[in-house]
Design a protein around this motif. Structure first.
Motif, mmCIF file in Angstrom:
data_model
loop_
_atom_site.group_PDB
_atom_site.id
_atom_site.type_symbol
_atom_site.label_atom_id
_atom_site.label_comp_id
_atom_site.label_asym_id
_atom_site.label_seq_id
_atom_site.Cartn_x
_atom_site.Cartn_y
_atom_site.Cartn_z
ATOM 1 N N TRP A 142 0.815 -1.208 0.000
ATOM 2 C CA TRP A 142 0.000 0.000 0.000
ATOM 3 C C TRP A 142 0.856 1.268 0.000
ATOM 4 C CZ3 TRP A 142 -5.074 0.732 -0.790
ATOM 5 C CH2 TRP A 142 -5.620 1.981 -0.466
ATOM 6 N N SER A 143 1.949 1.252 0.738
ATOM 7 C CA SER A 143 2.781 2.452 0.887
ATOM 8 C C SER A 143 4.097 2.348 0.135
ATOM 9 C CB SER A 143 3.058 2.707 2.371
ATOM 10 O OG SER A 143 3.732 1.600 2.952
ATOM 11 N N SER A 144 4.194 1.428 -0.844
ATOM 12 C CA SER A 144 5.471 1.176 -1.515
ATOM 13 C C SER A 144 6.040 2.416 -2.183
ATOM 14 C CB SER A 144 5.306 0.060 -2.553
ATOM 15 O OG SER A 144 4.311 0.395 -3.506
ATOM 16 N N ASP A 145 5.198 3.254 -2.783
ATOM 17 C CA ASP A 145 5.709 4.444 -3.461
ATOM 18 C C ASP A 145 6.316 5.432 -2.464
ATOM 19 O OD1 ASP A 145 3.158 4.792 -2.418
ATOM 20 O OD2 ASP A 145 2.588 6.298 -3.907
ATOM 21 N N LYS A 146 5.625 5.650 -1.345
ATOM 22 C CA LYS A 146 6.128 6.592 -0.339
ATOM 23 C C LYS A 146 7.405 6.084 0.315
ATOM 24 C CE LYS A 146 1.501 8.320 0.744
ATOM 25 N NZ LYS A 146 0.454 8.438 1.781
ATOM 26 N N VAL A 147 7.421 4.790 0.630
ATOM 27 C CA VAL A 147 8.601 4.211 1.284
ATOM 28 C C VAL A 147 9.816 4.295 0.362
ATOM 29 C CG1 VAL A 147 9.616 2.067 2.155
ATOM 30 C CG2 VAL A 147 7.272 2.674 2.769
ATOM 31 N N ALA A 148 9.641 3.937 -0.907
ATOM 32 C CA ALA A 148 10.757 3.960 -1.857
ATOM 33 C C ALA A 148 11.261 5.379 -2.077
ATOM 34 C CB ALA A 148 10.324 3.339 -3.183
ATOM 35 N N MET A 149 10.355 6.328 -2.211
ATOM 36 C CA MET A 149 10.773 7.722 -2.428
ATOM 37 C C MET A 149 11.532 8.255 -1.217
ATOM 38 S SD MET A 149 9.815 8.943 -5.482
ATOM 39 C CE MET A 149 9.302 10.661 -5.475
ATOM 40 N N ARG A 150 11.066 7.905 -0.009
ATOM 41 C CA ARG A 150 11.775 8.352 1.194
ATOM 42 C C ARG A 150 13.144 7.695 1.292
ATOM 43 N NH1 ARG A 150 6.668 8.102 3.980
ATOM 44 N NH2 ARG A 150 7.189 6.021 4.718
ATOM 45 N N ALA A 151 13.205 6.406 0.961
ATOM 46 C CA ALA A 151 14.475 5.679 1.050
ATOM 47 C C ALA A 151 15.533 6.295 0.136
ATOM 48 C CB ALA A 151 14.265 4.211 0.698
ATOM 49 N N MET A 152 15.117 6.762 -1.028
ATOM 50 C CA MET A 152 16.050 7.363 -1.990
ATOM 51 C C MET A 152 16.142 8.878 -1.856
ATOM 52 S SD MET A 152 17.642 5.122 -3.687
ATOM 53 C CE MET A 152 18.350 6.188 -4.944
ATOM 54 N N ARG A 153 15.408 9.437 -0.891
ATOM 55 C CA ARG A 153 15.372 10.891 -0.699
ATOM 56 C C ARG A 153 15.033 11.588 -2.019
ATOM 57 N NH1 ARG A 153 20.810 11.647 3.092
ATOM 58 N NH2 ARG A 153 20.102 10.281 4.793
ATOM 59 N N ALA A 154 14.035 11.038 -2.676
ATOM 60 C CA ALA A 154 13.624 11.551 -3.976
ATOM 61 C C ALA A 154 12.496 12.565 -3.812
ATOM 62 C CB ALA A 154 13.173 10.400 -4.868
ATOM 63 N N ARG A 155 12.332 13.383 -4.811
ATOM 64 C CA ARG A 155 11.262 14.384 -4.808
ATOM 65 C C ARG A 155 10.455 14.262 -6.101
ATOM 66 N NH1 ARG A 155 15.721 16.694 -6.884
ATOM 67 N NH2 ARG A 155 15.485 18.203 -8.592
ATOM 68 N N GLU A 156 9.179 14.501 -5.998
ATOM 69 C CA GLU A 156 8.342 14.501 -7.191
ATOM 70 C C GLU A 156 8.571 15.795 -7.958
ATOM 71 O OE1 GLU A 156 3.598 14.025 -8.333
ATOM 72 O OE2 GLU A 156 4.312 13.508 -6.314
ATOM 73 N N VAL A 157 8.652 15.692 -9.279
ATOM 74 C CA VAL A 157 8.910 16.872 -10.105
ATOM 75 C C VAL A 157 7.746 17.100 -11.069
ATOM 76 C CG1 VAL A 157 11.427 16.739 -9.962
ATOM 77 C CG2 VAL A 157 10.235 15.473 -11.765
ATOM 78 N N THR A 158 7.516 18.351 -11.377
ATOM 79 C CA THR A 158 6.436 18.741 -12.284
ATOM 80 C C THR A 158 6.964 18.813 -13.717
ATOM 81 O OG1 THR A 158 6.923 21.091 -12.066
ATOM 82 C CG2 THR A 158 5.428 20.115 -10.428
ATOM 83 N N PRO A 159 6.056 18.893 -14.713
ATOM 84 C CA PRO A 159 6.503 19.060 -16.105
ATOM 85 C C PRO A 159 7.330 20.328 -16.304
ATOM 86 C CG PRO A 159 4.221 18.344 -16.053
ATOM 87 C CD PRO A 159 4.605 18.642 -14.633
ATOM 88 N N GLU A 160 7.061 21.355 -15.506
ATOM 89 C CA GLU A 160 7.838 22.593 -15.621
ATOM 90 C C GLU A 160 9.264 22.410 -15.101
ATOM 91 O OE1 GLU A 160 3.758 23.198 -16.054
ATOM 92 O OE2 GLU A 160 4.762 22.434 -14.230
ATOM 93 N N GLU A 161 9.416 21.563 -14.084
ATOM 94 C CA GLU A 161 10.741 21.339 -13.504
ATOM 95 C C GLU A 161 11.587 20.386 -14.336
ATOM 96 O OE1 GLU A 161 10.254 21.544 -8.718
ATOM 97 O OE2 GLU A 161 8.979 20.069 -9.711
#
Length: 302
Positions: free
Chosen positions: A58-77
């Motif tokens: 259920w939380s795989s996306d959040k856990v993986a993003m936190r583990a890699m210290r990743a950030r979501e980016v927009t089309p503008e970014e």
């Protein structure tokens, strides 16, 4: 279906189905054994194990993003990255996932999420710096194949028996749930039985899950290569990623090793008994498959 335009391989599908059947049979055998051996705790261990597996899915996306210290980016970014994923999703006829970037020199990428509508594809700054556009497209097509085929759900279900076995091992080792109390005449035999069952099940589950993971990676390579029609670009990307991983400090690779199963190429390889413990096929095996696809498509590999 979201993955209808990803070409399937019947041989790989058959092998993956067999492994899933064996893992399912192992899970059933474990639950039945627990019910007969430890009637008072089997239900609670089973529910707890399934609960942990469900949370991981259920939380795989959040856990993986936190583990890699990743950030979501927009089309503008990140317009080029978003544009590339837009084109691939249109080709694959699938929903567009969220897009993330991790500030890491490790050249890698991963996809995760509980469904195609709740997924994220993430690349590192290291891979963006090292790959050209066609190579990056090949990597992204590979990752989108994981999303379309719901590989996070597949691997979560596959790991359920191992999760319960690991819980049983800890309970037995530390005397939890009345299994290991030496002052109880019935406790010590129960401890031995619990430990033996859990270790055997965990070992079998470990190797079967790794085998399934390697099949999923080969399937994603194949699906991605046929989607882009450029198997040579993915082959080149895999060679660059694997070759340049040696230039990354060992401490950084170790820090990212928990994400091995998600990465397109492992940051840290398993103990090599002919890749039995690896989450990914060997580079040679992946390149051989891509060479066969290139020959089938009548395209050069370079």
């Amino acid at each position: 279906m979201a993955h209808s335009r990803f070409l399937k391989d019947r041989g790989l599908t058959a092998r993956m189905t067999l492994v899933m059947f064996l893992l399912g049979a192992l899970f059933v055998a474990l639950v039945v054994t627990l019910m007969y051996t430890f009637q008072n705790i089997a239900f609670f261990i089973g529910i707890a194990g399934i609960g942990i597996a469900f949370y991981q899915w259920w939380s795989s996306d959040k856990v993986a993003m936190r583990a890699m210290r990743a950030r979501e980016v927009t089309p503008e970014e990140a317009p080029e990255l978003h544009g590339m994923i837009d084109r691939l999703c249109a080709l694959a006829d699938m929903p567009k996932p969220r897009v993330g970037i991790a500030d890491s020199d490790i050249p890698n990428a991963f996809a995760t999420g509980r469904s195609p509508n709740r997924s994220v594809v993430c690349v590192t700054t290291g891979i963006l710096q090292r790959l050209d556009a066609e190579e990056l497209e090949g990597v992204l097509a590979h990752e989108l194949s994981h999303v379309a085929h719901r590989d996070v759900l597949v691997m979560t279900v596959a790991s359920s028996a191992g999760i319960i076995a690991a819980m049983l091992t800890r309970s037995a080792q530390f005397g939890g749930l009345g299994l290991g109390r030496r002052n109880n005449n019935n406790g010590f035999p129960a401890y031995l039985v619990a430990l033996a069952i859990s270790l055997v099940v965990y070992a079998i589950s470990f190797f079967l899950t790794r085998l399934l993971s390697r099949y999923r990676e080969l399937c994603a390579d194949r699906s991605g290569a046929f989607l882009t029609q450029k198997p040579g670009a993915l082959a080149s990307a895999l060679q660059k990623i694997s070759g340049q991983m040696a230039a990354i400090p060992t401490r950084d690779l170790r820090a990212a090793s928990a994400m091995n199963a998600f990465f397109i190429a492992p940051a840290v390889k398993g103990v090599d008994f002919k890749t039995l413990t690896s989450t990914h096929p060997s580079l040679e095996q992946r390149l051989e498959q891509l060479a066969r696809i290139a020959a089938e498509l009548g395209r050069p590999m370079d």
